[in-house]
Design an enzyme around this catalytic site. Structure first.
Site: not given
Ligand code: UD1
Length: 430
Positions: A22-23, A117, A122, A305, A397
């Site tokens: 999915k991701n 969320c 996030r 996850d 989802r």
């Molecule tokens: C993606 C996955 C989600 C998974 C996560 C971590 C998708 C659609 N979702 O979410 O299922 O749980 O990776 O493997 O692929 N952060 C910041 N600033 C940013 C972006 C992230 O501080 O600009 C922090 C977040 O708060 C979190 C960490 O970085 O603590 C990792 O987040 P991130 O890898 O970005 O997760 P997602 O891409 O949102």
């Protein structure tokens, strides 16, 4: 409102086919609009998040043709609107991948600002840092992010945190920027590699995906491709823990065993037997399993996850386990639900201490989010009595035909939507 009703206590046994990731699919669908030619994407999971993103993509004017349940054709030549509405972002955060895709192609995009969320706040500061480095002006006003660049020019970008979303979003924009971009401290998840492979199959020049450093030579245009999405490591891992928690014997088919290593290592530690094949993994659990410690980390560490799935399993293991959640701050809500089924847990900050119990008792519980919901289904399957799970819309989802797949392994689970159906199920299994 639909619920799952489960009569647990039967070990899951058999083989289950795993769908596309999915991701990876969410990012690849967004990237597909970056060419004016037609892109065919296969091994798409038929789950709600994907269907909402496809609506968002057709909402901006791209043509979306569903060839069959798992194949879609997208043509981005007739995009007329570069703004993604809040309705989509609210339902599916990853619609923000259209920001990187549209910025790369049209040098302009607008997306409603995603909020927090259920698993925590996030931020998306790293996405914006990357876009700004490439030369985009970013404005945040009236709940929207607008990004615009006269020219997008490659840059050396060092990310402050390892983020899957920022890595993918910035990589998409940089694929069509002028000159070379070097992205350091990037995420190495299999879906980052899959998105890079997809973009390369469209003519991009991206090297190093899967390592800490991604190097991109921008190209002025991308072309048509046919692409098949990698298997979903989280869906696979969920069935592997379902096998462990129910003391079953399950083979997950159509997987890349290398992507599952963090999960198989933990299953071995707690006493499961694992057999690896070229594209399948078998998990056998005999007798009571043992406790362990686990900390979630970016890939190749143990995935956040998969944290609720191991949590439910550890709550039935002999001894004391400790889980440390280092990625998202609010990912232990399922433990409160599990405590209602008799689990013994103590949460302090980002750690949970779990004293394993021999058995849970059936209860009426709610799915707090997607992965936590799936984990609570595992809890229900491992419980002798009857468990009813509310809010299963979260589970839908991200898991295709979840209850059907579980039934094919011997799980006694049904989707119901009324008290009458609940009573009917109870009569049937009593
Ligand atoms: C993606 C996955 C989600 C998974 C996560 C971590 C998708 C659609 N979702 O979410 O299922 O749980 O990776 O493997 O692929 N952060 C910041 N600033 C940013 C972006 C992230 O501080 O600009 C922090 C977040 O708060 C979190 C960490 O970085 O603590 C990792 O987040 P991130 O890898 O970005 O997760 P997602 O891409 O949102």
């Amino acid at each position: 409102m639909e619920q799952y009703i489960i009569k647990g206590g039967t070990p899951l046994v058999g083989e289950v086919e795993i769908g596309g990731a999915k991701n990876a699919a969410l990012a690849i669908l967004a990237a597909a609009v970056m060419t004016d030619e037609t892109v065919t994407i296969d091994n798409l999971p038929d789950v709600n998040d994907i269907n909402v993103l496809l609506e968002a993509i057709s909402g901006i004017g791209a043509s979306v043709q569903r060839v069959d349940r798992h194949t879609v054709r997208i043509n981005g030549s007739c995009i007329g609107d570069l703004s993604i509405e809040y309705d989509y972002i609210k339902k599916i955060r990853a619609s923000y991948y259209l920001l990187g895709a549209l910025l790369g192609k049209y040098h302009k995009a607008e997306v409603a600002l995603p909020g927090g969320c259920n698993i925590g706040s996030r931020p998306i500061d790293q996405h914006l840092k990357g876009f700004r480095a490439l030369g985009a002006e970013i404005d945040i006003e009236h709940g929207k992010i607008s990004a615009e660049a006269e020219r997008l020019v490659g840059k050396h970008i060092y990310f402050d945190v390892v983020s899957v979303g920022a890595t993918i979003n910035v990589m998409m924009a940089a694929a069509m920027a002028e000159g070379q971009t070097i992205m350091e401290n990037v995420a190495k998840e299999p879906h980052v590699v899959d998105v890079a492979n997809f973009l390369n199959s469209m003519g991009a020049n991206i090297k190093g995906a899967g390592t800490d450093v991604i190097r991109i030579k921008g190209v002025p245009r991308l072309h048509k491709t046919e692409y098949s999405i990698i298997p979903d490591q989280i869906e696979a891992g969920t069935f592997m823990f379902a096998a462990a928690a129910t003391k079953g014997d399950v083979t997950v088919l159509n997987v890349i065993p290398k992507h599952l290593e963090a999960t198989t290592a933990k299953l071995l530690e707690i006493g499961c037997e694992i057999e690896e094949f070229d594209d399948a993994v078998r998990v056998v659990a005999k007798g009571r399993l043992k406790s362990t410690h686990v900390k979630t980390l970016p890939y190749p560490g143990y995935p956040t996850d998969m944290q609720p799935q191991i949590g439910v399993t550890l709550a039935l293991c002999e001894g004391t386990s400790v889980i440390t959640e280092s990625i998202f701050e609010n990912r232990f809500k399922y433990l409160d639900e599990l405590a209602r089924m008799g689990a013994v847990v103590k949460i302090e900050g980002n750690s949970a201490t779990i004293e394993g119990v021999e058995k849970f008792s059936g209860a009426r519980i709610s799915a707090p989010d997607l992965r936590a919901g799936a984990a609570l289904v595992i809890a229900g399957l491992a419980t002798d009595g009857i468990t009813i799970i509310d809010d299963i819309v979260y589970i839908q989802r991200g898991y295709e035909r979840f209850e059907e797949k579980l039934r094919s392994l011997g799980g006694v689970i049904e989707r119901v939507s009324s008290e009458k159906e609940i009573q009917k199920f109870k009569l049937k299994v009593s």
